[in-house]
Design a protein around this motif. Sequence first.
Motif, PDB file in Angstrom:
ATOM      1  N   LEU A  52       0.815  -1.248   0.198  1.00 55.03           N
ATOM      2  CA  LEU A  52      -0.073  -0.018  -0.172  1.00 55.03           C
ATOM      3  C   LEU A  52       0.873   1.302  -0.148  1.00 55.03           C
ATOM      4  O   LEU A  52       0.373   2.346  -0.290  1.00 55.03           O
ATOM      5  N   PHE A  67       3.733  -8.566  -1.715  1.00 54.43           N
ATOM      6  CA  PHE A  67       2.258  -8.848  -1.498  1.00 54.43           C
ATOM      7  C   PHE A  67       1.809  -8.644  -2.870  1.00 54.43           C
ATOM      8  O   PHE A  67       0.470  -9.637  -2.937  1.00 54.43           O
ATOM      9  N   LEU A  74      -6.330 -12.176   0.462  1.00 52.05           N
ATOM     10  CA  LEU A  74      -6.944 -12.516   1.567  1.00 52.05           C
ATOM     11  C   LEU A  74      -6.571 -13.917   1.954  1.00 52.05           C
ATOM     12  O   LEU A  74      -6.588 -14.352   3.076  1.00 52.05           O
ATOM     13  N   VAL A  77      -2.444 -13.350   3.031  1.00 49.92           N
ATOM     14  CA  VAL A  77      -2.293 -12.440   4.031  1.00 49.92           C
ATOM     15  C   VAL A  77      -3.344 -11.843   4.513  1.00 49.92           C
ATOM     16  O   VAL A  77      -4.219 -11.257   3.769  1.00 49.92           O
ATOM     17  N   GLY A  78      -3.657 -11.749   5.795  1.00 53.41           N
ATOM     18  CA  GLY A  78      -4.702 -10.949   6.401  1.00 53.41           C
ATOM     19  C   GLY A  78      -4.320  -9.895   7.250  1.00 53.41           C
ATOM     20  O   GLY A  78      -3.383 -10.035   8.114  1.00 53.41           O
ATOM     21  N   ALA A  79      -4.850  -8.812   7.182  1.00 55.28           N
ATOM     22  CA  ALA A  79      -4.428  -7.580   7.863  1.00 55.28           C
ATOM     23  C   ALA A  79      -5.316  -6.783   8.352  1.00 55.28           C
ATOM     24  O   ALA A  79      -6.662  -6.667   7.982  1.00 55.28           O
ATOM     25  N   LEU A  99     -15.693  -8.095   0.699  1.00 57.64           N
ATOM     26  CA  LEU A  99     -14.463  -8.462   0.902  1.00 57.64           C
ATOM     27  C   LEU A  99     -14.578  -9.837   0.399  1.00 57.64           C
ATOM     28  O   LEU A  99     -13.562 -10.382  -0.368  1.00 57.64           O
ATOM     29  N   ASN A 103     -12.471 -11.198  -3.230  1.00 56.51           N
ATOM     30  CA  ASN A 103     -11.411 -12.424  -2.987  1.00 56.51           C
ATOM     31  C   ASN A 103     -11.726 -13.914  -3.476  1.00 56.51           C
ATOM     32  O   ASN A 103     -10.835 -14.859  -2.957  1.00 56.51           O
ATOM     33  N   ALA A 142     -12.322  -9.386   9.325  1.00 57.15           N
ATOM     34  CA  ALA A 142     -11.956  -9.275   7.787  1.00 57.15           C
ATOM     35  C   ALA A 142     -10.481  -9.885   7.300  1.00 57.15           C
ATOM     36  O   ALA A 142     -10.213 -10.540   6.519  1.00 57.15           O
ATOM     37  N   ALA A 143      -9.552  -9.898   8.641  1.00 59.14           N
ATOM     38  CA  ALA A 143      -8.061 -10.406   8.405  1.00 59.14           C
ATOM     39  C   ALA A 143      -8.509 -11.899   8.194  1.00 59.14           C
ATOM     40  O   ALA A 143      -7.415 -12.465   7.601  1.00 59.14           O
TER      41      ALA A 143
HETATM   42  P1  ADP Z   1     -10.127  -0.398  -2.170  1.00 56.50           P
HETATM   43  O1  ADP Z   1      -9.762   0.983  -1.641  1.00 56.50           O
HETATM   44  O2  ADP Z   1     -10.174  -0.930  -3.676  1.00 56.50           O
HETATM   45  O3  ADP Z   1     -11.505  -0.685  -1.383  1.00 56.50           O
HETATM   46  P2  ADP Z   1      -8.587  -1.757   0.024  1.00 56.50           P
HETATM   47  O4  ADP Z   1      -7.770  -0.401   0.514  1.00 56.50           O
HETATM   48  O5  ADP Z   1      -9.797  -2.422   0.453  1.00 56.50           O
HETATM   49  O6  ADP Z   1      -8.807  -1.493  -1.615  1.00 56.50           O
HETATM   50  O7  ADP Z   1      -7.495  -2.942  -0.547  1.00 56.50           O
HETATM   51  C1  ADP Z   1      -6.369  -2.399  -1.033  1.00 56.50           C
HETATM   52  C2  ADP Z   1      -5.229  -3.687  -1.043  1.00 56.50           C
HETATM   53  O8  ADP Z   1      -5.398  -4.187   0.254  1.00 56.50           O
HETATM   54  C3  ADP Z   1      -6.186  -4.581  -2.032  1.00 56.50           C
HETATM   55  O9  ADP Z   1      -5.162  -5.387  -2.607  1.00 56.50           O
HETATM   56  C4  ADP Z   1      -6.745  -5.832  -1.028  1.00 56.50           C
HETATM   57  O10 ADP Z   1      -6.760  -7.128  -1.466  1.00 56.50           O
HETATM   58  C5  ADP Z   1      -5.836  -5.664   0.205  1.00 56.50           C
HETATM   59  N1  ADP Z   1      -6.645  -5.655   1.400  1.00 56.50           N
HETATM   60  C6  ADP Z   1      -7.801  -5.005   2.001  1.00 56.50           C
HETATM   61  N2  ADP Z   1      -8.022  -5.646   3.150  1.00 56.50           N
HETATM   62  C7  ADP Z   1      -7.111  -6.444   3.216  1.00 56.50           C
HETATM   63  C8  ADP Z   1      -7.188  -7.149   4.521  1.00 56.50           C
HETATM   64  N3  ADP Z   1      -8.138  -6.978   5.670  1.00 56.50           N
HETATM   65  N4  ADP Z   1      -6.271  -8.107   4.746  1.00 56.50           N
HETATM   66  C9  ADP Z   1      -5.427  -8.297   3.697  1.00 56.50           C
HETATM   67  N5  ADP Z   1      -5.439  -7.281   2.596  1.00 56.50           N
HETATM   68  C10 ADP Z   1      -6.030  -6.461   2.466  1.00 56.50           C
END
Ligand code: ADP
Length: 220
Positions: A52, A67, A74, A77-79, A99, A103, A142-143
């Motif tokens: 990011l 990543f 997802l 890796v969950g975050a 989500l 995914n 979510a993670a």
């Molecule tokens: P958007 O702004 O398009 O909604 P996000 O900010 O939700 O996108 O996600 C940006 C990136 O982070 C994407 O690649 C997404 O797969 C990943 N991502 C989002 N939420 C999670 C999470 N809880 N765990 C892991 N990766 C995530």
Amino acid sequence: DRVIELNQLTKHYGSVLAVNGLTFTVRPGQVTGFLGPNGAGKSTTLRMLLGLNTPTSGTAVIDGRPFREFGTGLRHVGALLDANDVHKGRTANAHLAALACSNGLPRRRVQEVLEMVGLGEAGRRRIGGFSLGMRQRLGIAAALLGDPPVLLFDEPVNGLDPEGIRWARELFRRLAGEGRTVFVSSHLMSEMANTADHLIVIGGGRLIADEPVGDFAARA
Ligand code: ADP
Ligand code: ADP
């Protein structure tokens, strides 16, 4: 596998050096705490791990790959980064279902993860009416959606009450006990002392310690 590796990871925001040459490894099967005061560079580091933020130099890889190379993120890796960074008008169900859908995860996971975090009855409620503690639980849910082997949590217990903090600690320990890689940031040593097996400590973007939590506690 399941290993997080940083090599000389560095991030400048203009003249601010937020992350300064971090090199460390996070291993599976234990809880690794990521400790440092506010502004130390923890979030920036986690955001670079998730693709990011772009590093100014150096690398951050999970399982040997950046990543962004994980197709359905997802599952790998969950975050939880910022529990308030969610669409407040949505219900918890709708948030998690979106989500899951993007995914390629089955819809039934939504109720499963809500129950895992103690929000089994809250799925139909709007996130805007959730307390910060409930939003943290939702972010943890979510993670967990993709049942991933690697989990990153940024300050996950902020806003949780003492009961919630104990619950989160047990959850992290259980996830690590299942062989997952669990990397949890905090600005509180008191929190990490009871949660982590291993500590990565940073200050001013630089590595200060990388050792078992007991060793750090004995010197601190
Ligand atoms: P958007 O702004 O398009 O909604 P996000 O900010 O939700 O996108 O996600 C940006 C990136 O982070 C994407 O690649 C997404 O797969 C990943 N991502 C989002 N939420 C999670 C999470 N809880 N765990 C892991 N990766 C995530
Ligand atoms: P922590 O998560 O440990 O509190 P951060 O990674 O959020 O630390 O911040 C590290 C440093 O980078 C701080 O000095 C912060 O002010 C700065 N910083 C973080 N994000 C940005 C940004 N988007 N633009 C400019 N400076 C930033």
